[in-house]
Design a protein around this motif. Structure first.
Motif, PDB file in Angstrom:
ATOM      1  N   SER A 135      48.732  57.206  69.838  1.00 23.60           N
ATOM      2  CA  SER A 135      49.102  57.783  71.314  1.00 23.60           C
ATOM      3  C   SER A 135      50.570  57.846  71.150  1.00 23.60           C
ATOM      4  O   SER A 135      51.331  56.733  70.831  1.00 23.60           O
ATOM      5  CB  SER A 135      48.685  56.545  72.448  1.00 23.60           C
ATOM      6  OG  SER A 135      47.430  56.660  72.608  1.00 23.60           O
ATOM      7  N   GLY A 136      51.448  58.695  71.795  1.00 23.28           N
ATOM      8  CA  GLY A 136      52.764  59.164  71.892  1.00 23.28           C
ATOM      9  C   GLY A 136      53.146  60.377  72.534  1.00 23.28           C
ATOM     10  O   GLY A 136      52.273  60.877  72.776  1.00 23.28           O
ATOM     11  N   ASN A 137      54.253  60.514  72.824  1.00 17.86           N
ATOM     12  CA  ASN A 137      54.751  61.658  73.446  1.00 17.86           C
ATOM     13  C   ASN A 137      55.554  62.573  72.714  1.00 17.86           C
ATOM     14  O   ASN A 137      55.568  63.816  72.968  1.00 17.86           O
ATOM     15  CB  ASN A 137      55.482  61.190  74.873  1.00 17.86           C
ATOM     16  CG  ASN A 137      54.686  60.911  75.914  1.00 17.86           C
ATOM     17  OD1 ASN A 137      53.502  60.977  75.816  1.00 17.86           O
ATOM     18  ND2 ASN A 137      55.207  59.666  76.799  1.00 17.86           N
ATOM     19  N   CYS A 138      56.633  62.230  72.058  1.00 17.15           N
ATOM     20  CA  CYS A 138      57.784  62.903  71.659  1.00 17.15           C
ATOM     21  C   CYS A 138      58.159  62.610  70.161  1.00 17.15           C
ATOM     22  O   CYS A 138      57.615  61.914  69.564  1.00 17.15           O
ATOM     23  CB  CYS A 138      58.838  62.949  72.603  1.00 17.15           C
ATOM     24  SG  CYS A 138      59.527  61.002  72.822  1.00 17.15           S
ATOM     25  N   HIS A 142      52.468  51.487  69.964  1.00 16.62           N
ATOM     26  CA  HIS A 142      51.688  52.582  70.083  1.00 16.62           C
ATOM     27  C   HIS A 142      49.956  52.072  69.772  1.00 16.62           C
ATOM     28  O   HIS A 142      49.988  51.715  68.773  1.00 16.62           O
ATOM     29  CB  HIS A 142      52.083  53.863  69.060  1.00 16.62           C
ATOM     30  CG  HIS A 142      53.503  54.337  69.901  1.00 16.62           C
ATOM     31  ND1 HIS A 142      53.735  55.305  70.379  1.00 16.62           N
ATOM     32  CD2 HIS A 142      54.703  53.914  69.190  1.00 16.62           C
ATOM     33  CE1 HIS A 142      55.023  55.627  70.778  1.00 16.62           C
ATOM     34  NE2 HIS A 142      55.624  54.831  69.788  1.00 16.62           N
ATOM     35  N   ASP A 143      49.353  52.576  70.727  1.00 11.72           N
ATOM     36  CA  ASP A 143      47.711  52.561  70.393  1.00 11.72           C
ATOM     37  C   ASP A 143      47.603  53.268  68.967  1.00 11.72           C
ATOM     38  O   ASP A 143      47.730  54.298  68.977  1.00 11.72           O
ATOM     39  CB  ASP A 143      46.960  52.957  71.650  1.00 11.72           C
ATOM     40  CG  ASP A 143      47.045  52.309  72.843  1.00 11.72           C
ATOM     41  OD1 ASP A 143      47.726  51.201  72.621  1.00 11.72           O
ATOM     42  OD2 ASP A 143      46.619  52.509  73.955  1.00 11.72           O
ATOM     43  N   ALA A 144      46.926  52.587  68.220  1.00  5.03           N
ATOM     44  CA  ALA A 144      46.613  53.345  66.773  1.00  5.03           C
ATOM     45  C   ALA A 144      44.958  53.178  66.529  1.00  5.03           C
ATOM     46  O   ALA A 144      44.623  52.072  66.144  1.00  5.03           O
ATOM     47  CB  ALA A 144      47.347  52.876  65.679  1.00  5.03           C
ATOM     48  N   GLY A 145      44.227  54.009  66.723  1.00  5.29           N
ATOM     49  CA  GLY A 145      42.627  54.245  66.514  1.00  5.29           C
ATOM     50  C   GLY A 145      42.159  53.077  67.563  1.00  5.29           C
ATOM     51  O   GLY A 145      42.644  52.840  68.708  1.00  5.29           O
ATOM     52  N   LYS A 152      59.270  59.334  65.228  1.00  6.58           N
ATOM     53  CA  LYS A 152      60.050  58.587  64.056  1.00  6.58           C
ATOM     54  C   LYS A 152      59.623  57.007  64.434  1.00  6.58           C
ATOM     55  O   LYS A 152      59.343  56.496  63.193  1.00  6.58           O
ATOM     56  CB  LYS A 152      61.495  58.604  64.659  1.00  6.58           C
ATOM     57  CG  LYS A 152      62.163  57.798  63.750  1.00  6.58           C
ATOM     58  CD  LYS A 152      63.704  58.168  63.860  1.00  6.58           C
ATOM     59  CE  LYS A 152      64.570  57.151  62.897  1.00  6.58           C
ATOM     60  NZ  LYS A 152      64.231  56.875  61.719  1.00  6.58           N
ATOM     61  N   ARG A 153      59.333  56.398  65.579  1.00  7.10           N
ATOM     62  CA  ARG A 153      59.002  55.296  65.409  1.00  7.10           C
ATOM     63  C   ARG A 153      57.476  54.932  64.882  1.00  7.10           C
ATOM     64  O   ARG A 153      57.281  53.915  64.392  1.00  7.10           O
ATOM     65  CB  ARG A 153      58.864  54.817  66.914  1.00  7.10           C
ATOM     66  CG  ARG A 153      58.727  53.104  67.344  1.00  7.10           C
ATOM     67  CD  ARG A 153      58.343  53.151  68.583  1.00  7.10           C
ATOM     68  NE  ARG A 153      59.769  53.451  69.498  1.00  7.10           N
ATOM     69  CZ  ARG A 153      59.814  54.419  70.094  1.00  7.10           C
ATOM     70  NH1 ARG A 153      58.500  55.166  70.420  1.00  7.10           N
ATOM     71  NH2 ARG A 153      60.775  54.926  70.832  1.00  7.10           N
ATOM     72  N   ILE A 154      56.488  55.820  65.161  1.00  6.94           N
ATOM     73  CA  ILE A 154      55.297  55.753  64.687  1.00  6.94           C
ATOM     74  C   ILE A 154      55.260  55.921  63.158  1.00  6.94           C
ATOM     75  O   ILE A 154      54.805  55.068  62.367  1.00  6.94           O
ATOM     76  CB  ILE A 154      54.101  56.868  65.196  1.00  6.94           C
ATOM     77  CG1 ILE A 154      54.043  56.620  66.848  1.00  6.94           C
ATOM     78  CG2 ILE A 154      53.086  56.982  64.659  1.00  6.94           C
ATOM     79  CD1 ILE A 154      53.341  57.861  67.512  1.00  6.94           C
ATOM     80  N   GLU A 155      55.920  56.757  62.623  1.00  8.12           N
ATOM     81  CA  GLU A 155      56.007  57.063  61.275  1.00  8.12           C
ATOM     82  C   GLU A 155      56.899  55.931  60.584  1.00  8.12           C
ATOM     83  O   GLU A 155      56.093  55.331  59.227  1.00  8.12           O
ATOM     84  CB  GLU A 155      56.527  58.387  60.815  1.00  8.12           C
ATOM     85  CG  GLU A 155      55.808  59.515  61.237  1.00  8.12           C
ATOM     86  CD  GLU A 155      56.698  60.799  61.051  1.00  8.12           C
ATOM     87  OE1 GLU A 155      55.760  62.074  61.129  1.00  8.12           O
ATOM     88  OE2 GLU A 155      57.635  60.858  60.742  1.00  8.12           O
TER      89      GLU A 155
END
Length: 114
Positions: free
Chosen positions: A32-35, A86-89, A40-43
């Protein structure tokens, strides 16, 4: 004799190279994410020991991750992402971690303007 040594050396190098590529796995995780700030934060969160590549698509909300199962696993990668908010799976971010995200990145509110 030189040919025997050279062919033996070549065989060892070829086997080592194939063993290294056999220890690489690719998985896709719903995150889950938006922009672009989320991207960048997720990666960045996904990159941990053993992760070779992480690419999050903000349209599909999918993260493709390439990693070495001998050094990490999918659950550990998902936990790193969840710790970043961020929710991940199946791994949900803790509410405290989610609240640390900038307003535009709080995906539960759908308030991102960019």
């Amino acid at each position: 004799m030189k040919r025997l040594v050279f062919s033996s050396l070549f065989s060892v190098i070829a086997l080592t190279a194939s063993a290294q590529t056999a220890d690489v796995k690719t998985d896709t995780i719903a995150v889950s994410g938006n922009c672009s700030m989320c991207k960048k934060r997720i990666e960045d969160a996904a990159y941990s020991k053993g992760v070779k590549r992480a690419d999050w698509n903000d349209e599909t909300k999918k993260l493709v991750v390439v990693y070495r199962p001998s050094k990490t696993n999918l659950t550990a990668i998902q936990q790193h992402i969840a710790a970043a908010g961020h929710d991940a799976g199946p791994v949900a971010a803790k509410e405290a971690d989610y609240k640390k995200l900038p307003d535009c990145c709080q995906y539960k509110s759908n308030s991102c303007n960019h």
